[in-house]
Structures are given as structure tokens and as C-alpha cells.
Design an enzyme around this catalytic site. Sequence first.
Site, PDB file in Angstrom:
ATOM      1  N   GLY A  47      58.637 -27.302  76.423  1.00 30.30           N
ATOM      2  CA  GLY A  47      58.155 -25.953  76.756  1.00 30.30           C
ATOM      3  C   GLY A  47      57.154 -25.579  75.685  1.00 30.30           C
ATOM      4  N   THR A  48      55.935 -26.025  75.879  1.00 32.95           N
ATOM      5  CA  THR A  48      54.963 -25.925  74.786  1.00 32.95           C
ATOM      6  C   THR A  48      54.417 -24.514  74.588  1.00 32.95           C
ATOM      7  OG1 THR A  48      53.405 -26.824  76.381  1.00 32.95           O
ATOM      8  CG2 THR A  48      54.246 -28.326  74.700  1.00 32.95           C
ATOM      9  N   ASN A  49      54.711 -23.595  75.522  1.00 34.97           N
ATOM     10  CA  ASN A  49      54.339 -22.196  75.250  1.00 34.97           C
ATOM     11  C   ASN A  49      55.177 -21.694  74.082  1.00 34.97           C
ATOM     12  OD1 ASN A  49      52.766 -22.350  77.544  1.00 34.97           O
ATOM     13  ND2 ASN A  49      54.345 -21.460  78.860  1.00 34.97           N
ATOM     14  N   ASP A  50      56.485 -21.855  74.237  1.00 36.26           N
ATOM     15  CA  ASP A  50      57.363 -21.425  73.147  1.00 36.26           C
ATOM     16  C   ASP A  50      57.256 -22.351  71.941  1.00 36.26           C
ATOM     17  OD1 ASP A  50      58.757 -18.981  73.665  1.00 36.26           O
ATOM     18  OD2 ASP A  50      59.687 -19.978  75.378  1.00 36.26           O
ATOM     19  N   ARG A  85      61.400 -21.225  87.279  1.00 38.28           N
ATOM     20  CA  ARG A  85      61.902 -20.186  86.362  1.00 38.28           C
ATOM     21  C   ARG A  85      62.800 -19.262  87.177  1.00 38.28           C
ATOM     22  NH1 ARG A  85      56.079 -20.481  84.341  1.00 38.28           N
ATOM     23  NH2 ARG A  85      56.175 -20.674  82.073  1.00 38.28           N
ATOM     24  N   ARG A  99      10.791 -30.091  69.704  1.00 39.30           N
ATOM     25  CA  ARG A  99      11.907 -29.589  70.518  1.00 39.30           C
ATOM     26  C   ARG A  99      13.241 -29.984  69.915  1.00 39.30           C
ATOM     27  NH1 ARG A  99       9.780 -29.596  76.396  1.00 39.30           N
ATOM     28  NH2 ARG A  99       7.896 -30.791  76.130  1.00 39.30           N
ATOM     29  N   SER A 106      62.211 -31.436  78.580  1.00 39.90           N
ATOM     30  CA  SER A 106      60.939 -30.916  79.076  1.00 39.90           C
ATOM     31  C   SER A 106      60.351 -30.052  77.966  1.00 39.90           C
ATOM     32  CB  SER A 106      61.168 -30.098  80.344  1.00 39.90           C
ATOM     33  OG  SER A 106      59.940 -29.561  80.770  1.00 39.90           O
ATOM     34  N   HIS A 120      51.853 -12.524  80.291  1.00 39.42           N
ATOM     35  CA  HIS A 120      52.614 -12.525  81.542  1.00 39.42           C
ATOM     36  C   HIS A 120      51.679 -12.594  82.750  1.00 39.42           C
ATOM     37  CE1 HIS A 120      54.682 -10.620  84.950  1.00 39.42           C
ATOM     38  NE2 HIS A 120      55.704 -11.353  84.518  1.00 39.42           N
ATOM     39  N   TYR A 133      55.993 -37.282  82.818  1.00 37.23           N
ATOM     40  CA  TYR A 133      55.279 -36.421  83.756  1.00 37.23           C
ATOM     41  C   TYR A 133      54.738 -35.182  83.058  1.00 37.23           C
ATOM     42  CZ  TYR A 133      59.358 -33.317  83.787  1.00 37.23           C
ATOM     43  OH  TYR A 133      60.353 -32.457  83.408  1.00 37.23           O
ATOM     44  N   GLU A 163      61.731 -26.379  72.852  1.00 37.99           N
ATOM     45  CA  GLU A 163      60.848 -25.225  72.615  1.00 37.99           C
ATOM     46  C   GLU A 163      60.912 -24.747  71.171  1.00 37.99           C
ATOM     47  OE1 GLU A 163      60.781 -22.549  76.410  1.00 37.99           O
ATOM     48  OE2 GLU A 163      62.865 -23.100  76.034  1.00 37.99           O
ATOM     49  N   LYS A 181      18.296 -36.021  74.184  1.00 41.55           N
ATOM     50  CA  LYS A 181      16.883 -36.151  74.533  1.00 41.55           C
ATOM     51  C   LYS A 181      16.229 -37.307  73.771  1.00 41.55           C
ATOM     52  CE  LYS A 181      14.370 -32.345  74.831  1.00 41.55           C
ATOM     53  NZ  LYS A 181      13.408 -31.887  75.841  1.00 41.55           N
ATOM     54  N   CYS A 212      56.217 -28.770  80.488  1.00 40.21           N
ATOM     55  CA  CYS A 212      56.092 -27.734  81.515  1.00 40.21           C
ATOM     56  C   CYS A 212      55.462 -26.458  80.980  1.00 40.21           C
ATOM     57  CB  CYS A 212      57.444 -27.444  82.142  1.00 40.21           C
ATOM     58  SG  CYS A 212      58.618 -26.740  80.987  1.00 40.21           S
ATOM     59  N   GLY A 239      18.165 -24.270  77.188  1.00 40.16           N
ATOM     60  CA  GLY A 239      17.630 -22.954  76.866  1.00 40.16           C
ATOM     61  C   GLY A 239      18.241 -22.291  75.643  1.00 40.16           C
ATOM     62  N   ARG A 257      18.009 -37.126  81.722  1.00 45.75           N
ATOM     63  CA  ARG A 257      19.400 -37.005  81.271  1.00 45.75           C
ATOM     64  C   ARG A 257      20.290 -36.947  82.500  1.00 45.75           C
ATOM     65  NH1 ARG A 257      18.498 -30.904  79.100  1.00 45.75           N
ATOM     66  NH2 ARG A 257      18.153 -29.948  81.098  1.00 45.75           N
ATOM     67  N   ARG A 264      65.386 -24.209  85.812  1.00 40.59           N
ATOM     68  CA  ARG A 264      65.752 -23.710  84.489  1.00 40.59           C
ATOM     69  C   ARG A 264      66.640 -22.490  84.635  1.00 40.59           C
ATOM     70  NH1 ARG A 264      61.271 -21.328  80.755  1.00 40.59           N
ATOM     71  NH2 ARG A 264      61.508 -19.543  82.117  1.00 40.59           N
ATOM     72  N   MET A 272      18.232 -23.433  72.420  1.00 40.53           N
ATOM     73  CA  MET A 272      17.502 -23.566  71.156  1.00 40.53           C
ATOM     74  C   MET A 272      15.999 -23.556  71.406  1.00 40.53           C
ATOM     75  SD  MET A 272      19.961 -26.121  69.099  1.00 40.53           S
ATOM     76  CE  MET A 272      20.133 -27.207  70.464  1.00 40.53           C
TER      77      MET A 272
HETATM   78  C1  PEP Z   1      57.456 -22.705  77.641  1.00 39.47           C
HETATM   79  O1  PEP Z   1      57.956 -22.027  76.736  1.00 39.47           O
HETATM   80  O2  PEP Z   1      56.547 -23.526  77.458  1.00 39.47           O
HETATM   81  C2  PEP Z   1      57.939 -22.547  79.016  1.00 39.47           C
HETATM   82  C3  PEP Z   1      57.497 -23.338  79.973  1.00 39.47           C
HETATM   83  O3  PEP Z   1      58.802 -21.522  79.262  1.00 39.47           O
HETATM   84  P1  PEP Z   1      58.333 -20.001  79.408  1.00 39.47           P
HETATM   85  O4  PEP Z   1      56.842 -19.970  79.496  1.00 39.47           O
HETATM   86  O5  PEP Z   1      58.980 -19.500  80.644  1.00 39.47           O
HETATM   87  O6  PEP Z   1      58.873 -19.386  78.174  1.00 39.47           O
HETATM   88 MG    MG Z   2      59.805 -20.979  77.099  1.00 38.40          MG
END
Ligand code: PEP
Ligand code: MG
Length: 898
Positions: A781-784, A576, A98, A779, A470, A866, A760, A28, A846, A107, A354, A632, A109
Site C-alpha cells: 500500500g504505497t500511499n501509506d 476497499r 539555435r 500487497s 480523497h 502484479y 504500509e 537537433k 495497490c 519554442g 526529429r 481489504r 528557448m
Molecule cells: C495505500 O495505502 O497505498 C492503499 C492502497 O490504501 P489506502 O489508499 O486506502 O490507504
Molecule cells: Mg492504506
Amino acid sequence: MTMTKWVYGFGGGSADGDASMKNLLGGKGANLAEMSSLGLPVPPGFTITTEVCTAYYENGQAYPADLESQVEAALGKVEGIVGKAFGDKSNPLLVSVRSGARASMPGMMDTVLNLGLNDETVEGLAGLSGDRRFAFDSYRRFITMYSNVVLGVGHDAFEEVLDETKDRLGVSQDTELAAADWERVVGRYKQVVLDETGAEFPQDPKAQLWGAVSAVFASWMNDRAKFYRRMHDIPESWGTAVNVQSMVFGNMGDTSATGVAFTRNPSTGEAKLYGEFLINAQGEDVVAGIRTPQALTKAGREEMGETKPSMEEAMPEVFAQFRDTVGRLERHYRDMQDIEFTVEQGRLWMLQTRNGKRTAKSALKIAVELASEGLIDREEAIQRVEPQALDQLLHPTLDPKAPRTVIAKGLPASPGAATGKIVFDSDEAERLGQLGEAVILVREETSPEDIHGMHAARGIVTARGGMTSHAAVVARGMGRPCVSGAGGVHIDDKAGQFTASGQTFKAGQIITIDGSTGDVIEGKVAMIEPELTGDFQTLMAWADAARRLKVRANAETPLDASTARGFGAEGIGLCRTEHMFFDDTRIAAVREMILADDEAGRRAALAKIEPFQKADFVELFKIMAGLPVTIRLLDPPLHEFLPHNEEDVKAVAAATGLDADKLMSRAKALHETNPMLGHRGCRLGVAYPEIYEMQVRAIIEAALEVKAETGEAPLPEIMHPLVAKGQEMKFLRELTDRVAEAVFADRGDRLDYMVGTMIELPRAALRADDLAEYAEFFSFGTNDLTQTTFGISRDDSGRFLQAYLDKGIFEHDPFVRLDPEGVGDLIKIAAERGRKVRPNVKLGICGEHGGDPSSIAFCEGAGLDYVSCSPYRVPIARLAAAQAALSARSGTEREKDR
Ligand code: PEP
Ligand code: MG
């Protein structure tokens, strides 16, 4: 020593700051400065910087020593410009106070108007305006607002006085009160303040000013603001600025007005001035909804079927000036503007401008049209649309105008909205689904055994589980709306009901879920269908031309795969295969395989599964028509496929002819204390090579068949999960090549395929050079990898992560937004070490992060090839990848310029 400048003035055709100083002056403040410099009519004032807010909180809520003198000086300048004096009995300057943060927080503050009024200056205002009623009306408004915001006195006490007064006078409207009535109301309001706070209402304007400034800084830390920041990723460290501005009055009779405007329609994007105004009113009246505002334009009025005159009709001259001014602002900022203005006795004043908030649909249209109008170029148009917002367009969404009763809230796990009958059991969901019924599957949490139920359901609710639970992962993959971790839903499976918000909901009752907000809603809510043509297509084509990263999808079913292609996926980045094992028609053979005593028994069972697997791959390869398909091999621990309770065991025994006791004891034997770190991933392939052999054979045979049938060779990429060591990868590579060569020899034909690994585990990242000896692609596997880097269970993090977010230890859930430091370092290390051994090693991601814009920006920076994400996130990823590439490019250009 140079003094820090804490206060920036504006008004009278010039300003100390400008629009580029948003970080320091807030949105502002920066725009008020810019408008002043443009020579637009802005009531003069000054901005106390965000740095003061930060310093205030760092120093135990004390101000910098020289702030007061800087405020005095700035106030003096304002007095000079307007020719009035703060606190002056006959010619008083009044101000508004203000908040104004870097990012707008509508809204959230506090605001105080008419500040500077007291028992003496109110007389001055009456004299100046020649309107005693107006002066005392303003004073009572000020007392209410100030008491509320600064002194913490609730509205109720004041409302009571006002209602009593109106009753006594026998009137119903505020406008029917005369000057003397307001004067009496003011007297009683002051008594209310004394009763409630034990102190007189402050009469010293300077004390009022500092009270209000402190209240605005305090409101930065109120619960509303904190919640909003969390929702919108706004760091607490940014702080807010405070804007003190001389008052102009929209409530000085019928030649005065106040209103809000958008230079284009914020919900459709149509290039038409859009907005509302109220004659003889002050800003808060428009927002408060006490009176119904009127349309700005004649066309707008006619569209709404209103009879009350528009501003265009009621105040044609000021309107013409206003239309010119906002047109100029839109061209100046090269974006749709959201504007607040006031007309004081026929004179226009601009109070705020704005970049306007807008729906995804409107964002697309405005970006594309601004580009065709030549106001911005295509690259800028790409940057103008928030990738995440595209989500709104990809799923049917709830009609924002439809009423809704929220009964519980959970995580917005998978976007979109769905309505259906409550079902607690996956088999029942499937049965009803086949009958064409819309159902919502409501579970404590889901497991792989619920896949068919989730598929049959229109939407999923779980009482437990986080964003990578899951239910969340699978639902996003399927494009099913999902609300996970809705703790307020208490399920009683036996009774076939759940309770939420004190109400009971039985199986068969209708609920609606909004997977984009996490709302669980009673009954049915009206929906709007997605539309993916026109502006959407245009902007996506521009994005595709600008990006470097390829975008693939995580998909295993033909439906997911074709959805993904429809959304522009350039291959499958993660199939998977275990999801294919869970299918009802195969689970018996899978269980037989797991229960087998020896290799021969396992091979016999695997032989039954093989044709199914092959058929699945044939379909996927055909849909992907020559695009890469990363498959996989089996990943989860085997016990997940086994029945868990006695009832299930009996059913399986009956269906397969296997011995129930044996089944139960095998299930017990397979039980693991810590299955996430147990016998899963490629460890299955190492211990039971025949499983992976079957899968490789099915893949290669399927590929050869598709090649023979279509004349186009598929591009299979065979991926091994959870690899940690070079020796492991060597074993798996040899296994894969051996089986593939055997198939080639058998079929008398061959094709190209690749063998690679997921990264992973931290060890895999650190020893990526060892892996790259045998792996042609990585690849991530950034979850693990997130789970194993932090040592935080991806399935249990929901229970304690909030405490970390609340305490600021984590800024974001690392399972949603890639941790660029720890996990990010491992990715960079792996990329560098992998490339050292194999310069052309193909790199992708992935995990769930593959669909998250900020994580995609990281991937661009790390030079991956990718990203792969769930089908419904593909368009989001395409746009995010384009934005990341453009930012990276302009970053390099800036470097070159230096
Ligand atoms: C992961 O671990 O990032 C992955 C893609 O495999 P999953 O989620 O099946 O363990
Ligand atoms: Mg995994």
C-alpha cells in the site's frame, strides 16, 4: 592530458558526431550530424555540447578555457566548406544560432538568425545575392531578433518604427517596402537599440556570436523552459547544446521557400506526407502565422479546400527530391519524422529532422503500421507508445480545435473531460444526477460522505487537496474526471457561488473541466468520444504477450469492476470495503454499530450490515469469474462515518431514533488528533474483532454462494490493512481462518481462499519475515507506505511539496512516482525477507503508484507478481508492464554480451 572536445562539426558530407550522441549534442545537433553523414544537403555548421552548458552553470557562468579556440577552428572549417568568411566585407558567412536540448522543447528557448550581419557585411550580402532589398530586410530581421533575444529589447519599439514607416509610405505589407526603405528602417532600429540599451548595436560578428551563444545557454534557465521541464520530467542537469549553422535563405525570391513537414499525419497517424510551406519566406514566418502557409502536397491542398498551389505543384522538381529525402529519413530513423527545410533559389536544404510528436491515436497507428511494414518489430512497436498517452483514448476528451476560456487551473487529478452544471452539495448532485442532469461537483475538498455526489457527477473540482487526496483517488477509481487543488476557485457555499479569475459562477451555471490538464473552463467545450478498437487492440495484444507482471484493478463497485475487466484487468487487487459502508442505505446501521456501547450492541448493528456486504461481494465475484479478488477489511478510523456538525447529528438522530446528545458526545470521544496514525486499519479489527469477523463471514459466504450458483469457485484474497507486527498478523490470520472454517462447517462446502496483509508501514517491511509466517500474500500500500516512510501526510503534502520540487530536493511528487530509493528499498527488503520464510509469497502493489509507468518499471525490477490500479489505468499499466519487461530483458541481454 586529453582535451575535452566541446565542439562537433558537421557538413560537407561528413560529421564529428552521429544520431547516437543526443545526450552530448542535443537532439537537433545529433540529427544534423547524422543527416550530414548520410550525404543529405545540410548547411554546414557545428554544435557546442550540452557539457558546455553544464560547465557554464557550474562555473558561475564562465566557459571552459579552450572553448573559444575550438569554436574558432570549427568556424574555420565551415568557412572552408561554403567558401565564405565570417565578417568578410564582400563574401560574408552568416549563421543561425539555435538551442537544441536532448529532448525537444519546442519554442521554449531562443534562436537568432542572420547572425554576422553588420553595416559592412550587409553590403557584401547585397552584392552576393544581387538583391539589396533582401540584404537590408535580413539585416533588420537580425537586429530585431538579436536585440530581443540577447539585449532584452522588446519587439514593440521596432514594430512602432515599422508601422510608422508603412504609414508614411502609405503601404500595408512588408513586401511593399523597397531596399532604400529597409535601409532607413535599419538606421532607425539601430537608434532604438542605442536608446534602449545605452550602447551601439554590436558590429563585431565574433561579439555577436558569443552574445547569441550565451543567450541560448541563458534561455535554458528561463521561466518557460523551467516550466516545460517540470511538465515533461526533463532534468535541469541535462543542459542544452547550441547549434551554429551557416544560413540558407528561403526569402530570396519566388524560387525560394521554407517549410515544415511530418512524414505521417501527427494527429491521425495516416501514412501520408503532411505539412506546410511558404514561398519567399524565412523560418519564423511559418511559425509566426503572419502569412497563411500553403500545403505541401496536391492531395493535402485539395483536402483543405485551398486554391494556392501546393509545393508539389509550384516546385515539382525540388518537391520530388524532398519527398525522396524525407522517405529516406523515415526509413533511416524507422519512425515518423518532423522536418524543417528551406529551398534557396531552387536548391533544397534540410535544417532539422526529429521523431515527430504525435497524439496517442497517431502513435498507435504509426507503431502498428511501422511494424506491419517491417520497419520495426513488435517489441519495438510496444516501446514506441507512451503508456500515459493512452489516457487520451480512454475518456472522452476536449476537441483540441475547440476554443476554451480557462478560469482556473488545478492538478490533473483524474483524466478525461466533462461538462455540466455547477453543484456545491453532494445530495444535490445526486438528486440532479437522478434526473439525468450533467453536473460538476465543486467542493473545497471531498470526504467519504461525498461518494454518492461524486458518483452522480460527471466531474469533480476541489479547491484544495493533492494528487492522492480523497477526491483524486476516488475520482480516478470511478473514472470521473477530476481537477483537484484548484486554488484559484474561491467557494462561497452560503451564497451558492464561486469566484475565479475575477468572475462569479453560480450554482447551475455550466463549466467544463479537463482532468488531463487541470483546466477549469467557462461554459461548454466540444468533445471527442473514445474508440478502443483497431490499432489499440492490436498493440495491447502485443503488449500482453510481452509482459510478465499481471495487472489488476482497484475496484469496489460492480460498475468499476466491469469497466476494469473491459479494460483487461486480471482480477481485483484492492477492494476497499469502507466504500461499501458509506452507501446511504447502510450508513445508519454503520453509525449504530459505531455508537454501540458494547460488543453485543455492535454485533446487532453489524448483523444489519452483513447482508449488504455479502450481496456486494457476490456481485464482484460474479463479474470477476474466478479471477482473484483481494478484499481489504475495514481501514479508516471510525469517526469518519459519524456526522460532524449539529445539523447532521439531528438528522441522524431523527432517522435512527438514537439520542442526539449521545451521538454528539460519541463523535467527540472518537475524535483523534492524528487519525492517519490512530485507530484505523487492522487496529480496528484487533480492538473490535466482531467487525472483521462479520466481513470475513460475508466474503466466504458470498464466495460459496457464487460457487454453488455458477459452478466456478471465486478466489477471495482477504487482506488486512496497516499491519506492523507478526503478532498482529497471527491474531488476524487466526480470526480469519476461524470464521472461514465455521462457515465451511455450516455450509457443508469449502473453497480456497488466501489471507494476506498490506505492507504500509516501514516496520511491516522490515519485519516482513515475521508477517510471512502468517500472510500468504503482501500487497504494498504505497500511499501509506510513502506517507509513513517520509513522515509526510498524504493529505497535506500539496501545501509544501511544490517548494521541494522547485528547489530540486524532490524530482517528483513521491505520492505519484514511487520513490525508488527509500520506499523502494523497503519494498525490496520486504520482498526478500518475506520470500525467505515463504518462497511463494504472492507480491503486488495497490497504492496509486500501481498505475504509474515508472513505478511499474520498479515493480518489474523488484520481481513483484502484479500491479493494481484504478480501472481506467489498466491499459496504461498493461503497456507499461510490457515495456518494463522488454527493457529488463534487453538489459539482461546486454549483460550477457559483455
Ligand atoms: C495505500 O495505502 O497505498 C492503499 C492502497 O490504501 P489506502 O489508499 O486506502 O490507504
Ligand atoms: Mg492504506
